[in-house]
Scaffold this active site. Structure first.
Site, PDB file in Angstrom:
ATOM      1  N   LYS A 122      57.702  48.071  13.324  1.00  0.00           N
ATOM      2  CA  LYS A 122      57.710  46.815  12.557  1.00  0.00           C
ATOM      3  C   LYS A 122      56.555  45.955  13.049  1.00  0.00           C
ATOM      4  O   LYS A 122      56.608  45.336  14.108  1.00  0.00           O
ATOM      5  CB  LYS A 122      59.015  46.043  12.765  1.00  0.00           C
ATOM      6  N   GLU A 152      56.265  43.693  26.620  1.00  0.00           N
ATOM      7  CA  GLU A 152      54.969  43.146  27.040  1.00  0.00           C
ATOM      8  C   GLU A 152      54.906  41.746  26.475  1.00  0.00           C
ATOM      9  O   GLU A 152      54.800  41.562  25.263  1.00  0.00           O
ATOM     10  CB  GLU A 152      53.846  44.034  26.507  1.00  0.00           C
ATOM     11  N   CYS A 174      46.684  38.610  25.216  1.00  0.00           N
ATOM     12  CA  CYS A 174      47.741  38.457  26.227  1.00  0.00           C
ATOM     13  C   CYS A 174      47.160  38.311  27.628  1.00  0.00           C
ATOM     14  O   CYS A 174      47.735  37.652  28.472  1.00  0.00           O
ATOM     15  CB  CYS A 174      48.751  39.597  26.147  1.00  0.00           C
ATOM     16  N   GLU A 177      51.966  29.760  28.202  1.00  0.00           N
ATOM     17  CA  GLU A 177      50.937  30.486  27.487  1.00  0.00           C
ATOM     18  C   GLU A 177      50.510  29.660  26.268  1.00  0.00           C
ATOM     19  O   GLU A 177      51.355  29.304  25.451  1.00  0.00           O
ATOM     20  CB  GLU A 177      51.511  31.828  27.040  1.00  0.00           C
TER      21      GLU A 177
HETATM   22  O1  TXE Z   1      55.316  35.797  18.419  1.00  0.00           O
HETATM   23  P1  TXE Z   1      56.669  36.604  18.317  1.00  0.00           P
HETATM   24  P2  TXE Z   1      54.887  34.449  17.681  1.00  0.00           P
HETATM   25  C1  TXE Z   1      53.016  34.652  22.442  1.00  0.00           C
HETATM   26  C2  TXE Z   1      52.024  33.517  22.300  1.00  0.00           C
HETATM   27  C3  TXE Z   1      52.423  32.900  21.017  1.00  0.00           C
HETATM   28  C4  TXE Z   1      53.939  33.033  21.084  1.00  0.00           C
HETATM   29  C5  TXE Z   1      54.654  32.936  19.766  1.00  0.00           C
HETATM   30  O2  TXE Z   1      52.163  32.602  23.357  1.00  0.00           O
HETATM   31  O3  TXE Z   1      52.031  31.573  20.914  1.00  0.00           O
HETATM   32  O4  TXE Z   1      54.130  34.288  21.657  1.00  0.00           O
HETATM   33  O5  TXE Z   1      54.027  33.794  18.840  1.00  0.00           O
HETATM   34  C6  TXE Z   1      58.842  39.837  16.103  1.00  0.00           C
HETATM   35  N1  TXE Z   1      63.854  40.094  17.202  1.00  0.00           N
HETATM   36  N2  TXE Z   1      52.499  35.928  22.016  1.00  0.00           N
HETATM   37  O6  TXE Z   1      56.043  33.591  17.386  1.00  0.00           O
HETATM   38  O7  TXE Z   1      57.713  35.857  17.591  1.00  0.00           O
HETATM   39  C7  TXE Z   1      57.833  39.264  15.162  1.00  0.00           C
HETATM   40  O8  TXE Z   1      58.205  39.487  13.820  1.00  0.00           O
HETATM   41  C8  TXE Z   1      62.967  41.077  17.015  1.00  0.00           C
HETATM   42  C9  TXE Z   1      52.128  36.842  23.069  1.00  0.00           C
HETATM   43  O9  TXE Z   1      54.020  34.821  16.556  1.00  0.00           O
HETATM   44  O10 TXE Z   1      56.981  37.060  19.688  1.00  0.00           O
HETATM   45  C10 TXE Z   1      56.580  40.017  15.576  1.00  0.00           C
HETATM   46  O11 TXE Z   1      56.585  41.317  15.004  1.00  0.00           O
HETATM   47  N3  TXE Z   1      61.680  40.863  16.714  1.00  0.00           N
HETATM   48  C11 TXE Z   1      51.772  38.140  22.598  1.00  0.00           C
HETATM   49  C12 TXE Z   1      56.752  40.128  17.080  1.00  0.00           C
HETATM   50  O12 TXE Z   1      58.137  39.920  17.321  1.00  0.00           O
HETATM   51  C13 TXE Z   1      61.247  39.587  16.632  1.00  0.00           C
HETATM   52  C14 TXE Z   1      51.345  38.375  21.239  1.00  0.00           C
HETATM   53  C15 TXE Z   1      55.963  39.117  17.879  1.00  0.00           C
HETATM   54  O13 TXE Z   1      56.225  37.826  17.394  1.00  0.00           O
HETATM   55  C16 TXE Z   1      62.141  38.510  16.815  1.00  0.00           C
HETATM   56  C17 TXE Z   1      51.794  37.404  20.292  1.00  0.00           C
HETATM   57  C18 TXE Z   1      63.491  38.810  17.114  1.00  0.00           C
HETATM   58  N4  TXE Z   1      64.410  37.847  17.312  1.00  0.00           N
HETATM   59  C19 TXE Z   1      52.326  36.212  20.696  1.00  0.00           C
HETATM   60  N5  TXE Z   1      61.444  37.371  16.661  1.00  0.00           N
HETATM   61  C20 TXE Z   1      51.351  39.195  23.592  1.00  0.00           C
HETATM   62  N6  TXE Z   1      52.227  39.583  24.514  1.00  0.00           N
HETATM   63  O14 TXE Z   1      50.259  39.695  23.507  1.00  0.00           O
HETATM   64  C21 TXE Z   1      60.175  37.698  16.387  1.00  0.00           C
HETATM   65  N7  TXE Z   1      60.048  39.043  16.355  1.00  0.00           N
END
Ligand code: TXE
Length: 513
Positions: A190, A265, A304, A407
């Protein structure tokens, strides 16, 4: 160049693409819902995809389950699995321009970054192919008896759910898909709902390479429905998640109910420690400044491992920060496909607003703005509607500030200073995360000492950002659990089984009767 891009991808936008892939078929969402995919450079839709939900997730998991329990892939000889992975790497090379462009358009990165991502992904497929092809089939254990044959073997985990974010959509999906396939698993991926296009392209290439039906399944859709369902589905054996700390925590909680294997991660708050001795020569100074810029502002800091925390020796601060701010101001922002553009927009309005809140809070808490701190004035290649934000340097920061602790995931660099090596290490480790960090010094002994004391999953000495497919990637602390890449990245997708064979069975007489 930009116009060609527009036409090519706009063709896709004529109608919703059937981007849900289940049991070998491309489908629309069961509900019929669709989502527009936005180009962050102008905030306009350029593609329409299926908006799946729990029902699509259930169908995809059922297909992956069938393919694992009854299909050929888990039982396919390792050499054939490795050959398929190498074919995928070849197809990525063939389609480098097309997929690089799609990634640039979808995630807002420069075209060159998009191309580099495709190359890195092809390398990862080749690496895992070579790794499994070279392995011994099992480890014979000395059981201490000539009549016992004991061997430890590795088997695929089963059905893997993969949830990926928007900053490196193709790369992060591939770091999961390549080892999972090498190990013989089936999967449901996904992608982030806002950047699904290159994951769709990758699944198409897997099928073209000959992956059997049902092994690769894809559901485009939101985290709160599709992602949450994958995390708690009883037929999923493992969930691998890359994303933010808050969503990752929810995934881990949901997965706990069925004791799934979980790999997370979750990003970082990565220190870039610069000792004055690294800048004793003009060349050393230029290199350290150049790399500090790259550490913080590559892909607008939406990385990240971004080096968003500059921790610089007090005696060097003024010279270093002045030069850094001068060069940050000159970074050319614009649509990633325009010639000469060095940095694209942020991925979404939401992400830019989060960054703006961080900067406003930091200034209210006493940080000093050295450059940036605002949206740039619109130009021809940088339309008003795009999600651009200027590279920002915040001086005089300290650990109590939210911008230093949390972050940001935007183009914001904070500056802290130290006087002693112990102080530098203490600052660099003073974070709940622990993904990556760097130390810059001309003193080889100090470099090793500091690297040894940093509590981060990757430590760079006199460099920032490089990673290798053969070296593990992942974090200490709240940066997550498990590792991607390297042998440990393959081990995540395996169960370990001990097969003990008694060659001369006889009663044990433990019980008299
Ligand atoms: O990421 P989300 P968001 C960090 C970064 C950013 C913050 C929020 O600080 O500002 O996260 O970003 C899925 N159950 N990173 O809100 O929500 C979602 O659909 C299952 C760090 O955009 O974490 C997407 O596919 N899945 C980072 C994925 O999780 C869920 C990269 C990531 O989205 C879910 C991106 C749930 N309850 C953001 N909620 C890195 N580690 O590199 C969301 N998703």
């Amino acid at each position: 160049m930009a116009d060609e891009t527009r036409t090519q991808v706009a063709d896709d936008a004529e109608g919703a693409r059937p981007t849900v892939h289940v049991a070998g078929r491309w489908l629309h969402a069961a509900s019929g819902a669709v989502r527009e995919i936005i180009d962050p450079a102008d905030a306009l839709p350029f593609a329409v995809v299926a908006e799946g939900d729990e029902k699509d997730a259930d169908l995809a998991v059922a297909a992956a389950r069938r393919a694992f329990d009854k299909g050929p892939w888990p039982r396919t000889p390792v050499a054939e699995r490795a050959a398929l992975l190498r074919r995928v790497a070849g197809l990525l090379g063939r389609d480098r321009e097309r997929i690089g462009l799609l990634e640039s358009r979808d995630a807002g990165k420069t075209l060159e970054e998009g191309r580099v991502d495709v190359d890195c992904v092809a390398d990862a497929f080749r690496y895992f192919a070579d790794l499994v092809a070279a392995e011994a089939p099992g480890r014979v254990v000395d059981a201490g008896s000539p009549t016992v044959h004991s061997v430890v073997v590795h088997e695929p985990v089963g059905v893997c759910a993969m949830i990926t974010p928007w900053n490196y959509p193709l790369l992060q999906a591939s770091w999961k898909i390549a080892p999972a396939l090498a190990a013989g698993n089936t999967f449901v991926v996904k992608p982030s709902e806002i950047t699904p296009l290159t994951t769709v392209a990758l699944v198409e290439l897997l099928l073209e390479a000959g992956l059997p039906e049902g092994v690769a399944n894809l559901v485009t859709g939101p985290g709160r429905t599709v992602g949450a369902r994958l995390a708690d589905h009883p037929d999923v054996d493992l969930v691998s998640f890359t994303g933010g700390l808050a969503s990752g925590t929810e995934v881990a909680r949901a997965a706990a109910a069925t004791v799934k294997k979980v790999a997370l991660e979750l990003g970082g708050k990565n220190p870039n420690v610069v000792f004055a001795d690294a800048c004793a020569t003009d060349e050393g100074f230029d290199t350290a400044v150049d790399q500090a810029l790259n550490a913080a502002f590559l892909h607008s800091g939406q990385v990240c491992s971004a080096g968003g925390r500059l921790i610089v020796e007090e005696s060097l601060r003024e010279r270093f920060v002045t030069e850094l701010a001068r060069r940050a101001e000159r970074i050319r922002l614009g649509r990633g496909t325009e010639d000469g553009v060095e940095c694209g927009p942020m991925v979404s309005g939401q992400q830019r607003e989060k960054t703006e809140r961080h900067v406003a809070d930091a200034l209210a808490e006493g940080a000093v703005l050295r450059c940036g701190g605002k949206r740039p004035a619109p130009t021809a290649v940088r339309p008003e509607a795009g999600y651009f934000y200027e590279p920002t340097v915040l001086d005089h920061c300290h650990r109590a500030m939210r911008v230093v602790r949390e972050e940001v995931f935007g183009p914001v660099l904070t500056v802290e200073t130290f006087r002693t090596e112990d102080e530098a290490v203490a600052l660099a480790n003073d974070t709940e995360y622990g993904l990556a960090g760097a130390v810059w010094t001309a003193d080889a002994g100090r470099a090793r000492r500091v690297a040894g004391r940093l509590r981060h999953g990757t430590v760079w000495i006199n460099d920032f950002h490089p990673y290798l497919p053969q070296a593990e990637w992942g974090g200490f602390g709240r940066s997550g659990t498990g590792r991607e890449l390297g042998p440990a990245g393959l081990a995540e997708y395996r169960e370990t089984k001990h097969v003990y064979q008694n060659l001369a069975p006889a009663p044990v007489r433990w019980f008299a009767g």
